[in-house]
Design a protein around this motif. Sequence first.
Motif, mmCIF file in Angstrom:
data_model
loop_
_atom_site.group_PDB
_atom_site.id
_atom_site.type_symbol
_atom_site.label_atom_id
_atom_site.label_comp_id
_atom_site.label_asym_id
_atom_site.label_seq_id
_atom_site.Cartn_x
_atom_site.Cartn_y
_atom_site.Cartn_z
ATOM 1 N N VAL A 96 -21.954 33.701 114.135
ATOM 2 C CA VAL A 96 -22.198 34.921 113.456
ATOM 3 C C VAL A 96 -22.872 34.887 112.048
ATOM 4 O O VAL A 96 -23.586 35.891 111.769
ATOM 5 N N PHE A 97 -22.871 33.695 111.554
ATOM 6 C CA PHE A 97 -23.808 33.509 110.188
ATOM 7 C C PHE A 97 -24.856 32.827 110.483
ATOM 8 O O PHE A 97 -24.877 31.809 111.317
ATOM 9 N N GLU A 98 -26.111 33.377 109.949
ATOM 10 C CA GLU A 98 -27.262 32.759 110.159
ATOM 11 C C GLU A 98 -27.272 31.282 109.339
ATOM 12 O O GLU A 98 -28.032 30.363 109.940
ATOM 13 N N GLN A 99 -26.753 31.255 108.134
ATOM 14 C CA GLN A 99 -26.533 30.130 107.507
ATOM 15 C C GLN A 99 -25.388 29.861 106.825
ATOM 16 O O GLN A 99 -24.719 30.530 106.359
ATOM 17 N N ILE A 100 -24.759 28.695 106.904
ATOM 18 C CA ILE A 100 -23.650 28.135 106.340
ATOM 19 C C ILE A 100 -23.908 27.170 105.136
ATOM 20 O O ILE A 100 -24.646 26.270 105.546
ATOM 21 N N LEU A 101 -23.955 27.567 103.766
ATOM 22 C CA LEU A 101 -24.465 26.752 102.798
ATOM 23 C C LEU A 101 -23.672 25.400 102.362
ATOM 24 O O LEU A 101 -23.429 25.304 101.176
ATOM 25 N N HIS A 102 -23.477 24.779 103.190
ATOM 26 C CA HIS A 102 -22.430 23.395 103.052
ATOM 27 C C HIS A 102 -23.158 22.656 104.189
ATOM 28 O O HIS A 102 -23.514 22.759 105.240
ATOM 29 N N PRO A 103 -23.073 21.332 103.692
ATOM 30 C CA PRO A 103 -23.270 20.210 104.757
ATOM 31 C C PRO A 103 -22.391 20.162 106.007
ATOM 32 O O PRO A 103 -21.238 20.703 105.933
ATOM 33 N N ALA A 104 -22.713 19.245 107.051
ATOM 34 C CA ALA A 104 -21.874 19.156 108.091
ATOM 35 C C ALA A 104 -20.681 18.626 107.873
ATOM 36 O O ALA A 104 -20.224 18.153 106.673
ATOM 37 N N ASN A 105 -19.570 18.973 108.520
ATOM 38 C CA ASN A 105 -18.316 18.791 108.577
ATOM 39 C C ASN A 105 -18.004 17.297 108.074
ATOM 40 O O ASN A 105 -17.078 17.048 107.127
ATOM 41 N N GLU A 106 -18.703 16.305 108.845
ATOM 42 C CA GLU A 106 -18.395 14.902 108.616
ATOM 43 C C GLU A 106 -18.658 14.600 107.123
ATOM 44 O O GLU A 106 -18.064 13.767 106.424
ATOM 45 N N ILE A 107 -19.839 15.186 106.501
ATOM 46 C CA ILE A 107 -20.238 14.797 105.232
ATOM 47 C C ILE A 107 -19.338 15.599 104.213
ATOM 48 O O ILE A 107 -19.053 14.743 103.341
ATOM 49 N N ALA A 108 -19.025 16.756 104.480
ATOM 50 C CA ALA A 108 -18.287 17.433 103.658
ATOM 51 C C ALA A 108 -16.818 16.855 103.598
ATOM 52 O O ALA A 108 -16.080 16.562 102.463
ATOM 53 N N ALA A 109 -16.176 16.180 104.740
ATOM 54 C CA ALA A 109 -15.181 15.195 104.723
ATOM 55 C C ALA A 109 -15.183 13.983 103.788
ATOM 56 O O ALA A 109 -14.067 13.772 103.168
ATOM 57 N N THR A 110 -16.098 13.403 103.774
ATOM 58 C CA THR A 110 -16.116 12.129 103.118
ATOM 59 C C THR A 110 -16.409 12.596 101.398
ATOM 60 O O THR A 110 -15.535 12.092 100.714
ATOM 61 N N CYS A 111 -17.159 13.671 101.199
ATOM 62 C CA CYS A 111 -17.075 14.101 99.898
ATOM 63 C C CYS A 111 -15.615 14.631 99.212
ATOM 64 O O CYS A 111 -15.203 14.325 98.095
ATOM 65 N N LEU A 112 -15.099 15.287 100.381
ATOM 66 C CA LEU A 112 -13.612 15.850 99.794
ATOM 67 C C LEU A 112 -12.710 14.822 99.676
ATOM 68 O O LEU A 112 -11.575 15.184 99.204
ATOM 69 N N ASP A 113 -12.660 13.760 100.167
ATOM 70 C CA ASP A 113 -11.721 12.719 100.193
ATOM 71 C C ASP A 113 -11.975 11.698 99.235
ATOM 72 O O ASP A 113 -13.095 10.674 99.460
ATOM 73 N N LYS A 114 -11.320 11.495 98.220
ATOM 74 C CA LYS A 114 -11.918 10.654 96.980
ATOM 75 C C LYS A 114 -11.955 9.078 97.336
ATOM 76 O O LYS A 114 -12.760 8.334 97.105
ATOM 77 N N SER A 115 -10.957 8.715 98.200
ATOM 78 C CA SER A 115 -10.907 7.493 98.561
ATOM 79 C C SER A 115 -12.153 7.298 99.660
ATOM 80 O O SER A 115 -12.835 6.043 99.489
ATOM 81 N N ALA A 116 -12.484 8.092 100.684
ATOM 82 C CA ALA A 116 -13.373 7.983 101.357
ATOM 83 C C ALA A 116 -14.747 7.979 100.683
ATOM 84 O O ALA A 116 -15.598 6.995 101.123
ATOM 85 N N PHE A 117 -14.847 8.847 99.786
ATOM 86 C CA PHE A 117 -16.185 8.932 99.091
ATOM 87 C C PHE A 117 -16.536 7.309 98.328
ATOM 88 O O PHE A 117 -17.758 7.086 98.321
ATOM 89 N N LEU A 118 -15.520 6.862 97.618
ATOM 90 C CA LEU A 118 -15.764 5.525 96.747
ATOM 91 C C LEU A 118 -15.930 4.562 97.996
ATOM 92 O O LEU A 118 -16.813 3.614 97.670
ATOM 93 N N GLY A 119 -15.307 4.598 99.183
ATOM 94 C CA GLY A 119 -15.704 3.506 100.282
ATOM 95 C C GLY A 119 -17.368 3.583 100.774
ATOM 96 O O GLY A 119 -17.941 2.851 100.838
ATOM 97 N N TRP A 120 -17.636 5.029 100.807
ATOM 98 C CA TRP A 120 -19.049 5.489 101.020
ATOM 99 C C TRP A 120 -20.331 4.879 100.149
ATOM 100 O O TRP A 120 -20.978 4.225 100.401
ATOM 101 N N CYS A 121 -19.554 4.809 98.751
ATOM 102 C CA CYS A 121 -20.546 4.748 97.725
ATOM 103 C C CYS A 121 -20.828 3.187 97.925
ATOM 104 O O CYS A 121 -21.665 2.467 97.834
ATOM 105 N N GLU A 122 -19.644 2.241 97.949
ATOM 106 C CA GLU A 122 -19.555 0.704 98.272
ATOM 107 C C GLU A 122 -20.491 0.395 99.320
ATOM 108 O O GLU A 122 -21.462 -0.407 99.243
ATOM 109 N N ASP A 123 -20.473 1.128 100.565
ATOM 110 C CA ASP A 123 -21.045 0.726 101.728
ATOM 111 C C ASP A 123 -22.718 1.096 101.700
ATOM 112 O O ASP A 123 -23.639 0.520 102.305
ATOM 113 N N ASN A 124 -23.115 2.001 100.654
ATOM 114 C CA ASN A 124 -24.518 2.394 100.481
ATOM 115 C C ASN A 124 -24.905 2.146 99.342
ATOM 116 O O ASN A 124 -26.088 2.375 98.923
ATOM 117 N N GLY A 125 -24.189 0.878 98.404
ATOM 118 C CA GLY A 125 -24.861 0.302 97.527
ATOM 119 C C GLY A 125 -25.008 1.353 96.207
ATOM 120 O O GLY A 125 -25.960 0.998 95.192
#
Length: 381
Positions: A96-125
């Motif tokens: 029903v909405f033309e745009q949802i102004l947020h990233p895809a669920n998997e990206i949002a989940a990584t950002c919202l989980d502080k442990s997952a985010f720090l792991g992502w930072c390490e994996d991406n240098g």
Amino acid sequence: MPQHIDHIVILGSTLTALSLARHCHSLDLDCDVVDTKTGPAAASAIPKVTLLRNSTDQETLDSVTALARTNRSALVADSDAWLRWITRFRLELETVFEQILHPANEIAATCLDKSAFLGWCEDNGLPAPRFYPKSALQDLEDSAYPVLVRPKETRHGIPSALPKAMEVLCTDELRSLLGQFEDEGVDVTVCESLLRPKVKQFSVGVVRNALGHVRAIVAEKIRPPAEWCAGGTYVATGHVEDVHELAVSAADKIGLFGIAEIEILKDDDTQELFLIEINPRPWVQYSLAWRSGFDFLTFILAPQSYRFENEIGSGRRWISFKDDAYVALSRSRGMIRNKNMTVWHYFADLLRANVFAYWSIVDLNPWLRKVAERFDKTQRT
């Protein structure tokens, strides 16, 4: 703004939502605010307000989708809690909405989980505080301290005696604090503490559109100091090249879409940068961006209409008067009382502030309500 998007639905009624509603008004966008409680944005005369007290998730979904105008509406959340709600019902909302102004669920989940985010930072240098997984906490060496303990997920608006974040200096302190979190059923993230004497806090407002183009504005959190582990009460824009570059790089690498705040720490002694978190949503000082000509809504919804010449990268100072007064004047920990700032410095900052949490000449109701609440509280005490 293109004809097919003329309406924004904002989930939440916090100060962030108030800034978003005022931005919509400046662009002649219709605006609805939806929340389960009355926040500052609900006092504004700009949006239409829908309060959903004691509604089930399905009732909330029905109410939100009923506000969408076919091919004309965009949806945005003002907080992590509402963003999590969007991720649960994204498939239904996308119909029903033309745009949802947020990233895809998997990206949002990584950002919202502080442990997952720090792991992502390490994996991406990307430079970030060293993360200590749960399995390593019982055997941390003395050299690992001090460490910082935070809830794994942000808990804004949830009543609790637990700290937003706390520096821990030894094993006994860590065990005691972990026990407090465990008693309340809250998972934690433990990482290297960066609360160094000359560390600076930066809040980078970022927007990345569907074309992968990015705009970013750097602001320094002047108060409170980093060791308070608290949100900014006095924040000033100013271009810092390496901070800007790190924020844009992080937004590109994670595949961000929409509006976000990227928090970065910089050690003035070593010039090291540390990526702390990406909040994939607008933030409380969002008005700093659009008051500086960084028109994030236009950049994402109608990039061909964006006016780069309006951008002003420095000279804006945002303040929340009541919260900043506590930081400066509190009897227990105020910066003036503890000789971390002079009275003259504080009043000079007040005079230089030019973006305000509540005050707006075209939207007085939120400020008037805040003044009335303070007067009523004073009368009762």
